[in-house]
Every structure is written in C-alpha cells, then in structure tokens.
Write an enzyme that holds these catalytic residues in place. Structure first.
Site, PDB file in Angstrom:
ATOM      1  N   LYS A 112       0.814  -1.214   0.000  1.00 30.45           N
ATOM      2  CA  LYS A 112       0.000   0.000   0.000  1.00 30.45           C
ATOM      3  C   LYS A 112       0.848   1.265   0.000  1.00 30.45           C
ATOM      4  O   LYS A 112       2.054   1.234   0.252  1.00 30.45           O
ATOM      5  CB  LYS A 112      -0.965  -0.018   1.193  1.00 30.45           C
ATOM      6  CG  LYS A 112      -2.112  -1.010   1.013  1.00 30.45           C
ATOM      7  CD  LYS A 112      -3.116  -0.935   2.143  1.00 30.45           C
ATOM      8  CE  LYS A 112      -4.301  -1.857   1.861  1.00 30.45           C
ATOM      9  NZ  LYS A 112      -5.301  -1.841   2.956  1.00 30.45           N
ATOM     10  N   ARG A 151      -3.560 -10.113   5.374  1.00 31.72           N
ATOM     11  CA  ARG A 151      -4.129 -10.126   4.017  1.00 31.72           C
ATOM     12  C   ARG A 151      -3.064  -9.587   3.074  1.00 31.72           C
ATOM     13  O   ARG A 151      -2.640  -8.432   3.188  1.00 31.72           O
ATOM     14  CB  ARG A 151      -5.386  -9.263   3.957  1.00 31.72           C
ATOM     15  CG  ARG A 151      -6.092  -9.274   2.603  1.00 31.72           C
ATOM     16  CD  ARG A 151      -7.351  -8.427   2.632  1.00 31.72           C
ATOM     17  NE  ARG A 151      -8.053  -8.483   1.355  1.00 31.72           N
ATOM     18  CZ  ARG A 151      -7.826  -7.688   0.327  1.00 31.72           C
ATOM     19  NH1 ARG A 151      -6.891  -6.749   0.413  1.00 31.72           N
ATOM     20  NH2 ARG A 151      -8.530  -7.810  -0.790  1.00 31.72           N
TER      21      ARG A 151
END
Length: 279
Positions: free
Chosen positions: A226, A260
């Site tokens: 991210k 995740r």
C-alpha cells in the site's frame, strides 16, 4: 486481553493461535497492484494455484476494486466477476477456504449460499449496505469488518480525525455491539490501513495496533504494497514487497491473527519466524 484462538469456518474450527495468511485474488481490471489481478479463467487458475502452493490459508476474492478513486462497479458486474473466479476455485481446490471481499449483502449471500464461501470481508462494516449486518447474522459466517472514512471514490480526498485511534476504536465498539445484538459470533476487526487515512494516520494506527486487542477479537491487517509503504520509501507498489514484510512482522508482533497479502510465501515465512520468536 485474551483473544479467541478459533473461528468457526464452515463447521470446522480454524486455529488462529498461529496467525493465518489470506491471499488476495482480484477479478478486476483496475486493482492498484497488477500482480493480484486475474480476469481470464487461465489467469485466475494460475493465481489460485500460486496462492495455495505458497501456503495461503484463505483466498480472499474480490470483484470490486476499492483502491482510492476507483470507478463504481454495478452489482451484477461484480457478481459476474465473482462467479467466474469462484467456479475456477471450486474446480482447482474444492476444499479451499474462501473469503469474499464485498460490501453488498446480496453478493455476499449468493457467494455463501451458492458457492460455499466461508467468510465475508466487508470494507464498510455494513455502512454501504444497510442489510449487510442482518445478512451476516443469517448466514452465520465469520465477518471481517473494516473501518473506512468515506467511500473508495472519495476517501483519500481529505481524511480528518481528531484522534484516529480513538475514533476507530469507538467505531468498532459500536459495530461490535450491533453485531452481538444480532447474534453474530465470529467477528474479525480490520483497522483499514489506507482507507480514509493519511500516511501519518496509518502509522499512528500501526503503533497502537496492540490496543485493539482490548476487544478480545481477532485482528486482520492488510498493508500489502500500500501507499503507506511505497510513498514513504519513494517507490512504487511493485517495489514495496520488502516494506510490506517489515510491517507484516510489526503487525504479527502486535498480535495480528490474519495477514491479508498479495505475496503469500513471504508472509508465511514472517509468520513462521515470529511464532518461533514467541515460543
């Protein structure tokens, strides 16, 4: 505080005393990291086999990109994408534990009832579909609820908090109560890194991640590739694997129960090393 070491997954107990790795499968053309996208049956099969071969405990399938400023996708298009992916998973590995990444109650219900999906992963914790919490209670499956300020289309325009940890904490307190009143048993909290938070706010949440164990519920952490990693380091999502592994390790040390990730093998290795250190 004590955190449950098991969740009920399709009638079987999944042991979370050893953290689990959730591999990302995006049946989308526009997810922010190209390595997670798979739109043809052949690409989906390759991705599924790779996730499982690398050691994924759960496959998280999504048909709606929730990256910042992503286009809205009609419900039927989302479901068509998911059907294609779920049919491939059923053919490749019928016993795979599958989570569906959706905020739509009807999509969640079809995935669970028709395709045997074991878990619902909702970026909006029911805020984008008023029927979701009742649907989760009816389906009686584990529910990952994430905190997000705003919508994917506008969440990064101007995230604003007085105290980000306090506001996320109070949000979860309210949502957990709503779910408990409906009889939902297996609840998993996701602080929502990258969803309506600045880079600084993301790291503030990570510093205080262990505080969320006060809920006595498993924590899911999704930081894989991210912008909180690649923007800090001046890189791209494709260059953010090392930073991802660092933050995954920090999250595991703070008590994360599920990671995740796009890159399963590296996450599995991080879990193994952290578990060894904790023994």
């Amino acid at each position: 505080m004590w955190v449950p070491e098991y969740i009920n997954v399709k009638g079987r107990l999944m042991d979370l005393s050893t953290p689990k790795v959730m591999g990302i499968l995006n049946i989308t053309p526009d997810s922010f990291y190209g390595g997670s996208r798979a739109c043809t049956e052949e690409a989906i099969e390759r991705r599924v086999r790779r996730l499982l071969d690398d050691g994924a405990d759960i496959i998280d399938i999504g048909g709606y990109s929730s990256r910042p400023y992503a286009d809205d996708v009609p419900e039927e298009e989302e479901m068509n994408r998911l059907r294609k992916g779920l049919e491939v998973i059923a053919r490749v590995s019928p016993d795979a534990v599958v989570s569906v990444d959706t905020f739509r109650s009807r999509v969640a219900a079809e995935c669970v009832e028709k395709y045997g999906v074991a878990m619902i992963n909702d970026i909006s914790a029911g805020d984008m579909d008023a029927a979701m919490l009742d649907t989760v209670a009816r389906l009686n499956v584990p529910y990952v609820m994430m905190h997000m300020q705003g919508l994917p289309q506008n969440m990064q325009e101007a995230p604003c908090y007085g105290n980000v940890e306090r506001e996320v904490f109070l949000y979860f307190a309210r949502k957990v109560e709503e779910l408990r009143l409906r009889g939902v048993k297996d609840i998993i909290l996701d602080p929502g890194f990258g969803f309506g938070k600045t880079l600084e706010q993301n790291y503030e949440l990570m510093v205080h991640l262990e505080d969320f164990r006060l809920f006595g519920l498993p924590l899911l952490v999704g930081v894989s590739r991210k912008s909180m990693i690649y923007k800090l380091l001046g890189k791209s999502p494709e260059e953010a694997l090392n930073g991802t592994t660092v933050l995954n390790t920090v999250a595991l040390l703070a008590g994360a129960s599920i990671l995740r990730v796009h890159d399963v093998r590296e996450a599995v290795e991080a879990v193994s090393i952290v578990c060894k250190m904790k023994k």
